[in-house]
Design a protein around this motif. Structure first.
Motif, mmCIF file in Angstrom:
data_model
loop_
_atom_site.group_PDB
_atom_site.id
_atom_site.type_symbol
_atom_site.label_atom_id
_atom_site.label_comp_id
_atom_site.label_asym_id
_atom_site.label_seq_id
_atom_site.Cartn_x
_atom_site.Cartn_y
_atom_site.Cartn_z
ATOM 1 N N LEU A 119 18.541 69.280 46.369
ATOM 2 C CA LEU A 119 18.863 70.317 45.392
ATOM 3 C C LEU A 119 18.426 71.698 45.888
ATOM 4 C CD1 LEU A 119 20.289 70.291 42.726
ATOM 5 C CD2 LEU A 119 18.103 70.220 41.567
ATOM 6 N N ASP A 120 17.318 71.742 46.615
ATOM 7 C CA ASP A 120 16.838 73.028 47.131
ATOM 8 C C ASP A 120 17.817 73.639 48.123
ATOM 9 O OD1 ASP A 120 14.436 73.273 45.724
ATOM 10 O OD2 ASP A 120 13.488 71.808 47.050
ATOM 11 N N GLU A 121 18.304 72.782 49.026
ATOM 12 C CA GLU A 121 19.268 73.274 50.006
ATOM 13 C C GLU A 121 20.547 73.732 49.307
ATOM 14 O OE1 GLU A 121 20.649 70.372 52.832
ATOM 15 O OE2 GLU A 121 22.042 71.790 53.734
ATOM 16 N N LEU A 122 20.964 72.928 48.331
ATOM 17 C CA LEU A 122 22.160 73.266 47.559
ATOM 18 C C LEU A 122 22.010 74.648 46.937
ATOM 19 C CD1 LEU A 122 24.847 72.207 46.305
ATOM 20 C CD2 LEU A 122 23.496 71.421 44.393
ATOM 21 N N ARG A 123 20.823 74.889 46.377
ATOM 22 C CA ARG A 123 20.573 76.169 45.712
ATOM 23 C C ARG A 123 20.641 77.323 46.713
ATOM 24 N NH1 ARG A 123 15.570 78.711 44.669
ATOM 25 N NH2 ARG A 123 15.876 80.402 43.194
ATOM 26 N N ASP A 124 19.998 77.137 47.868
ATOM 27 C CA ASP A 124 20.008 78.198 48.883
ATOM 28 C C ASP A 124 21.429 78.548 49.302
ATOM 29 O OD1 ASP A 124 17.326 78.291 48.813
ATOM 30 O OD2 ASP A 124 16.992 77.130 50.651
ATOM 31 N N ARG A 125 22.213 77.504 49.568
ATOM 32 C CA ARG A 125 23.578 77.738 50.032
ATOM 33 C C ARG A 125 24.430 78.374 48.946
ATOM 34 N NH1 ARG A 125 24.626 75.592 54.832
ATOM 35 N NH2 ARG A 125 23.063 74.143 55.623
ATOM 36 N N LEU A 126 24.186 77.919 47.712
ATOM 37 C CA LEU A 126 24.974 78.426 46.602
ATOM 38 C C LEU A 126 24.709 79.910 46.384
ATOM 39 C CD1 LEU A 126 25.809 76.261 43.722
ATOM 40 C CD2 LEU A 126 25.102 78.537 43.116
ATOM 41 N N ILE A 127 23.428 80.267 46.467
ATOM 42 C CA ILE A 127 23.080 81.678 46.254
ATOM 43 C C ILE A 127 23.705 82.535 47.355
ATOM 44 C CG2 ILE A 127 21.156 83.298 46.364
ATOM 45 C CD1 ILE A 127 19.550 81.213 44.776
ATOM 46 N N LYS A 128 23.694 81.995 48.594
ATOM 47 C CA LYS A 128 24.326 82.719 49.696
ATOM 48 C C LYS A 128 25.810 82.899 49.433
ATOM 49 C CE LYS A 128 21.706 81.366 53.494
ATOM 50 N NZ LYS A 128 21.652 80.293 54.485
ATOM 51 N N ALA A 129 26.426 81.822 48.929
ATOM 52 C CA ALA A 129 27.866 81.842 48.718
ATOM 53 C C ALA A 129 28.267 82.792 47.590
ATOM 54 C CB ALA A 129 28.362 80.429 48.411
ATOM 55 N N ARG A 130 27.383 82.952 46.615
ATOM 56 C CA ARG A 130 27.721 83.822 45.489
ATOM 57 C C ARG A 130 27.748 85.283 45.891
ATOM 58 N NH1 ARG A 130 27.057 81.323 40.265
ATOM 59 N NH2 ARG A 130 26.438 83.247 39.270
ATOM 60 N N GLY A 131 27.130 85.572 46.996
ATOM 61 C CA GLY A 131 27.272 86.907 47.562
ATOM 62 C C GLY A 131 26.368 87.939 46.939
ATOM 63 N N ARG A 132 26.456 89.125 47.490
ATOM 64 C CA ARG A 132 25.507 90.156 47.140
ATOM 65 C C ARG A 132 25.783 90.786 45.786
ATOM 66 N NH1 ARG A 132 25.173 93.626 52.149
ATOM 67 N NH2 ARG A 132 24.738 91.660 53.151
ATOM 68 N N ASN A 133 27.063 90.872 45.451
ATOM 69 C CA ASN A 133 27.382 91.626 44.235
ATOM 70 C C ASN A 133 26.877 90.952 42.957
ATOM 71 O OD1 ASN A 133 29.132 89.607 44.767
ATOM 72 N ND2 ASN A 133 30.940 90.656 44.003
ATOM 73 N N VAL A 134 26.504 89.693 43.046
ATOM 74 C CA VAL A 134 25.968 89.045 41.855
ATOM 75 C C VAL A 134 24.537 88.592 42.103
ATOM 76 C CG1 VAL A 134 27.949 88.302 40.527
ATOM 77 C CG2 VAL A 134 27.362 87.086 42.610
ATOM 78 N N GLN A 135 23.852 89.313 42.963
ATOM 79 C CA GLN A 135 22.524 88.842 43.339
ATOM 80 C C GLN A 135 21.541 88.875 42.171
ATOM 81 O OE1 GLN A 135 21.236 93.012 45.393
ATOM 82 N NE2 GLN A 135 20.690 91.128 46.417
ATOM 83 N N HIS A 136 21.888 89.654 41.144
ATOM 84 C CA HIS A 136 21.003 89.689 39.991
ATOM 85 C C HIS A 136 21.084 88.398 39.188
ATOM 86 C CE1 HIS A 136 24.919 91.387 38.988
ATOM 87 N NE2 HIS A 136 24.776 90.778 37.851
ATOM 88 N N GLN A 137 22.127 87.599 39.472
ATOM 89 C CA GLN A 137 22.242 86.336 38.753
ATOM 90 C C GLN A 137 21.401 85.278 39.444
ATOM 91 O OE1 GLN A 137 26.063 84.970 37.820
ATOM 92 N NE2 GLN A 137 26.688 86.833 36.806
ATOM 93 N N GLU A 138 20.164 85.287 39.096
ATOM 94 C CA GLU A 138 19.253 84.335 39.723
ATOM 95 C C GLU A 138 19.558 82.934 39.192
ATOM 96 O OE1 GLU A 138 14.622 83.596 39.708
ATOM 97 O OE2 GLU A 138 15.228 85.642 39.242
ATOM 98 N N ILE A 139 19.699 81.990 40.109
ATOM 99 C CA ILE A 139 20.031 80.632 39.703
ATOM 100 C C ILE A 139 18.802 79.750 39.872
ATOM 101 C CG2 ILE A 139 21.590 78.704 40.111
ATOM 102 C CD1 ILE A 139 23.028 81.213 39.334
ATOM 103 N N THR A 140 18.419 79.064 38.825
ATOM 104 C CA THR A 140 17.260 78.183 38.938
ATOM 105 C C THR A 140 17.724 76.743 39.116
ATOM 106 O OG1 THR A 140 17.155 77.717 36.591
ATOM 107 C CG2 THR A 140 15.977 79.667 37.369
ATOM 108 N N LEU A 141 16.777 75.904 39.490
ATOM 109 C CA LEU A 141 17.108 74.491 39.643
ATOM 110 C C LEU A 141 17.537 73.894 38.303
ATOM 111 C CD1 LEU A 141 14.311 73.371 42.104
ATOM 112 C CD2 LEU A 141 16.663 73.985 42.594
ATOM 113 N N ASP A 142 16.932 74.406 37.208
ATOM 114 C CA ASP A 142 17.336 73.947 35.878
ATOM 115 C C ASP A 142 18.814 74.194 35.627
ATOM 116 O OD1 ASP A 142 15.116 72.808 34.815
ATOM 117 O OD2 ASP A 142 14.245 74.726 34.204
ATOM 118 N N ASP A 143 19.252 75.389 36.010
ATOM 119 C CA ASP A 143 20.668 75.731 35.835
ATOM 120 C C ASP A 143 21.543 74.745 36.578
ATOM 121 O OD1 ASP A 143 20.088 77.955 34.325
ATOM 122 O OD2 ASP A 143 19.945 79.257 36.074
ATOM 123 N N LEU A 144 21.117 74.445 37.815
ATOM 124 C CA LEU A 144 21.920 73.529 38.632
ATOM 125 C C LEU A 144 21.967 72.151 37.999
ATOM 126 C CD1 LEU A 144 20.854 74.467 42.255
ATOM 127 C CD2 LEU A 144 22.915 75.070 41.032
#
Lengths: 249, 172
Positions: A119-144
Motif C-alpha cells: 500500500l505504501d508503494e501504491l501511495r507513492d506512485r499514485l501521488i506522483k501520478a496525480r501530478g503537481r497541480n493537485v499536490q495539495h490533495q494529500e492522500i492518506t492510507l485511509d483514503d486508499l
C-alpha cells in the motif's frame, strides 16, 4: 355478596381501551412529526456543513478522515450514494477518482510485481501520478483503503490483503490467494525481507515441506515470486513487490 | 565509456536464474534484452564469448554474488537473436555478435555517415568509419563488414580489399 360482571363494566373497559388507543396514536404521531422535523434539521445542517467544507474535505486529509468517522458513527456512508443530497458533496467522486487511479497504478506495475503491491508503494506512485497541480490533495492510507474497498464490487480480481502491523498489500490479479499464501505474505512483511525459503517457512510457521511447496509453487506459477537457484544452500523465492530497489524504481 | 545505469533487476538475485514460470521468464528475458543491449552499446561490446561471460560485469554482479551461467547466457542471446540483435559466430554457439542496432539499422547509419561526410563515390577505410565520433565509434570490424554487406545488397556500397586493411566505396 360478590358482584357479578355486568354489561356496563365490559362497555366501560372497552371505552377505556379505545381512549388509550387514541391517545397512543396521538403521541405516536407527535413523535413522528418531531422526528421528521429533527431529521430535516439534521439533514439541512449536514448538507450545509458538507457544502461549506466541501473543499476542506477534499483537501485536508485529517479533516476528511474525521468526517468519515463521524458519518460512520451515525450510520451514513457518503461513498455509497452518488445520488441525492450527498452528490453535492462530491465526496463519492473523490473516492471514485482515487479508485480509478489505484487500478491504473496496479496495472502499470503488474508487469514487474506480478500483481501485488504494498500500500505504501501504491501511495507513492499514485501521488506522483496525480501530478503537481493537485499536490495539495494529500492522500492518506485511509483514503486508499476506503477507495479500494469500493473496488470489491468488481469481484475478487481486486482485494486488500492485511499483512499485519497495519500493513496492507493490494492484489490486482484474478484469483484469490489462499490462507497459506496470505500467511507467506504476512511473514515476509513482518520480517522485512523480500525472499523466503522452505526452511524459514518450517522454522517460523512450522510447515511441512509439502505444505510450503504447495503455497510457494502456486505463487511462482502466478508470477508473484521469482526463483533464485544461487542461494548458498537452498533455493530462495523472491518477491519483487517486497524488493526495495523494485519498489523505488 | 559511460557508467552503466543498472536497472533494479540487476540487484535482484533471481534475475540471474532463468525462471521456470513462462510468464515470468518472458519478462525476465525482455529485461535482459534491454539491459544487455544498453550495456553493449555503452561499453562498446560487440563480441560475447559465452564461456567467458562472467568476465563481463553485466553477467556477474559481485555485490550480490550472482552470475549468469553459460547456459543462461545462451538463452539470453537466443532471445536477442529472435529480434535480430545477436547472431552466433560458430556452430557451437559459443561466440556471438551482439548488435545494439540491427544490421539494417547499422547499414543505414553507415550510409548516412558517408553522405554526411561527403564520402560518396570515394574509398574510405574501416578505420576511418570506426574513428567517427558518433554512433559508429569503436564499431567492431566484423559487425561493420556485415553491415556493409547489407549495403552491397542494396547496391549502395562495395567492399574492397586494400593494402593493410579493408576499405569500402559508397555509391551515390
Amino acid at each position: 355478596m360478590r358482584r357479578r360482571a355486568g354489561v356496563g363494566a365490559i362497555q366501560k373497559q372497552k371505552l377505556e381501551q379505545e381512549k388509550y388507543k387514541d391517545k397512543g396514536t396521538v403521541i405516536q404521531e407527535n413523535q413522528f412529526e418531531q422526528m421528521t422535523k429533527q431529521l430535516e434539521v439534521f439533514r439541512a445542517n449536514l448538507e450545509e456543513f458538507a457544502t461549506k467544507y466541501k473543499n476542506e474535505i477534499k483537501k485536508n486529509s485529517q479533516f476528511r478522515r474525521q468526517f468519515q468517522e463521524m458519518c460512520a458513527s451515525i450510520g451514513v456512508d457518503p461513498l455509497s450514494s452518488g445520488k441525492g443530497f450527498w452528490s453535492v458533496l462530491g465526496i463519492g467522486d473523490f473516492y471514485y477518482e482515487l479508485a480509478v487511479q489505484i487500478v491504473e497504478v496496479c496495472m502499470a506495475t503488474s508487469y514487474k510485481n506480478g500483481g501485488i503491491i504494498g500500500l505504501d508503494e501504491l501511495r507513492d506512485r499514485l501521488i506522483k501520478a496525480r501530478g503537481r497541480n493537485v499536490q495539495h490533495q494529500e492522500i492518506t492510507l485511509d483514503d486508499l483503503l476506503s477507495a479500494a474497498k469500493k473496488l470489491k464490487i468488481f469481484g475478487n480480481g481486486f482485494c486488500m490483503i492485511p499483512v499485519g502491523k497495519g500493513q496492507y498489500m493490494v492484489q490486482s490479479v484474478p484469483g484469490e490467494l489462499s490462507m497459506d499464501q496470505t500467511a507467506v505474505l504476512k511473514l515476509l512483511s513482518s520480517s522485512g525481507n523480500a525472499y523466503i525459503t522452505f526452511s524459514s517457512l518450517k522454522d517460523q510457521l512450522n510447515w511441512e515441506a509439502t505444505r510450503a511447496a504447495n503455497a510457494i509453487n502456486q505463487m511462482v506459477a502466478e508470477g508473484l515470486c521469482w526463483v533464485d537457484g544461487q542461494n548458498d544452500c537452498e533455493i530462495s523465492y523472491w518477491f519483487p513487490s517486497m524488493f526495495t530497489e523494485c519498489i523505488s524504481s | 565509456m559511460g557508467e552503466v545505469q543498472w536497472p533494479w533487476q540487476y540487484s535482484f538475485p533471481p534475475f540471474f536464474t532463468i525462471q521456470p514460470n513462462a510468464e515470468t521468464r518472458k519478462k525476465q528475458l525482455e529485461a535482459w534484452r534491454t539491459l544487455l543491449l544498453e550495456y553493449c552499446r555503452t561499453q562498446k561490446v560487440c563480441v560475447i564469448d559465452v564461456r567467458e561471460g562472467d568476465r563481463l560485469s553485466v553477467f556477474n554482479n559481485a555485490v550480490i554474488s550472482r552470475k549468469l551461467s553459460p547456459e543462461a547466457i545462451t538463452i539470453v542471446l537466443e532471445a536477442l537473436q529472435r529480434t535480430g540483435n545477436a547472431e552466433p559466430l560458430d556452430k557451437s554457439r559459443t561466440r556471438w555478435h551482439v548488435y545494439w542496432h540491427t544490421l539494417d539499422e547499422w547499414a543505414s547509419i553507415v550510409y548516412k555517415w558517408a553522405q554526411d561526410n561527403a564520402m560518396l563515390n570515394t574509398v574510405c577505410t574501416f578505420y576511418e568509419i570506426a574513428n567517427d565520433s558518433g554512433d559508429l565509434n569503436g564499431i567492431d570490424d566484423g559487425v561493420l563488414t556485415k553491415a556493409l554487406r547489407v549495403l552491397e545488397r542494396r547496391q549502395q556500397a562495395e567492399i574492397l580489399t586494400l593494402e593493410g586493411g579493408s576499405g569500402v566505396k559508397f555509391f551515390a
